[in-house]
Motif scaffolding. Sequence first.
Motif, mmCIF file in Angstrom:
data_model
loop_
_atom_site.group_PDB
_atom_site.id
_atom_site.type_symbol
_atom_site.label_atom_id
_atom_site.label_comp_id
_atom_site.label_asym_id
_atom_site.label_seq_id
_atom_site.Cartn_x
_atom_site.Cartn_y
_atom_site.Cartn_z
ATOM 1 N N CYS A 85 0.848 -1.195 0.000
ATOM 2 C CA CYS A 85 0.000 0.000 0.000
ATOM 3 C C CYS A 85 0.883 1.244 0.000
ATOM 4 N N HIS A 87 0.245 4.048 1.109
ATOM 5 C CA HIS A 87 0.073 4.930 2.271
ATOM 6 C C HIS A 87 1.205 4.656 3.263
ATOM 7 N N LEU A 88 1.105 3.553 4.012
ATOM 8 C CA LEU A 88 2.145 3.269 4.994
ATOM 9 C C LEU A 88 2.733 1.868 4.847
ATOM 10 N N CYS A 90 1.330 -1.310 4.266
ATOM 11 C CA CYS A 90 0.692 -2.593 4.600
ATOM 12 C C CYS A 90 0.482 -3.397 3.309
ATOM 13 N N CYS A 118 -6.819 -2.204 1.325
ATOM 14 C CA CYS A 118 -5.790 -2.193 2.366
ATOM 15 C C CYS A 118 -6.471 -2.348 3.727
ATOM 16 N N HIS A 121 -5.856 1.101 6.755
ATOM 17 C CA HIS A 121 -6.611 2.351 6.862
ATOM 18 C C HIS A 121 -7.659 2.489 5.773
ATOM 19 N N SER A 123 -7.679 2.094 2.353
ATOM 20 C CA SER A 123 -7.514 2.524 0.954
ATOM 21 C C SER A 123 -7.999 1.419 0.023
HETATM 22 FE FE1 FES Z 1 -2.830 1.217 3.486
HETATM 23 FE FE2 FES Z 1 -2.750 3.068 5.344
HETATM 24 S S1 FES Z 1 -1.292 1.544 4.936
HETATM 25 S S2 FES Z 1 -4.278 2.735 3.875
#
Ligand code: FES
Length: 172
Positions: A85, A87-88, A90, A118, A121, A123
Motif C-alpha cells: 500500500c 500509504h504506509l 501494509c 488495504c 486504513h 484505501s
Molecule cells: Fe494502506 Fe494506510 S497503509 S491505507
Amino acid sequence: MTEEKTKGVSRRRLFKWVGGASLIAIGGQAFFFLRSCIPNVLYEPMKRIKIGLPNIFPQGHKFLSAFRIFVFKEEKDMHTISCVCTHLGCNVQISEFSQPRKVKHGDVEVEETFEFVCPCHGSRFRADGTHYTGPAPTPLPHYKMEIAQDDGQVVVDKGEEVDKNARLKVEA
Ligand code: FES
C-alpha cells in the motif's frame, strides 16, 4: 642559570605534548576523511527476482508473499502489481466481487471482478492498481517483467515501474 634550564625543559615538554596532541588530531581527521570515501554497504532486498517458469502460473492471479507482489496471467499475457500500500506500506488484499462491476477508468467504462483493499486504513484500488479512496496517495506500482535468457523463468524487476497496461507475452 638553573632556573633558565628548568624553564627550557618544561617548555620543551609542553611543545612535545602539543605536538603529540596535534599529530593525534590530524591522524583522526585523516582517518575519518578516508573512511568517508568508502561507501557503506547496504543490504537491500534484490530488485530483480526470478519467480518461476510461465507455465507454473495459473490463469487469474497468484500472490507471492515473499516478494510482495501479485502476478496476473490472462491467456498469454502476464503482469505484476505490488501489494505494498502506498500509504504506509501494509499488504493490500484482493477482494473479489460477488458480481462483476462496471467501473470508470477515465472516460472508459470497464467491467471488473475484484479490487485491492488495504486492511490498515481502508484505501481501495481498482484492479489496475488505480487508487480511488482512502489515504493512499498514489496507485499500486506495476513492475517490469521479462523472460530470463538462461533458463526461461519469469523475471520481475522491482526497480523498474512500467505502465499499468504493459504486458509480458508468454507461450503458456
Ligand atoms: Fe494502506 Fe494506510 S497503509 S491505507
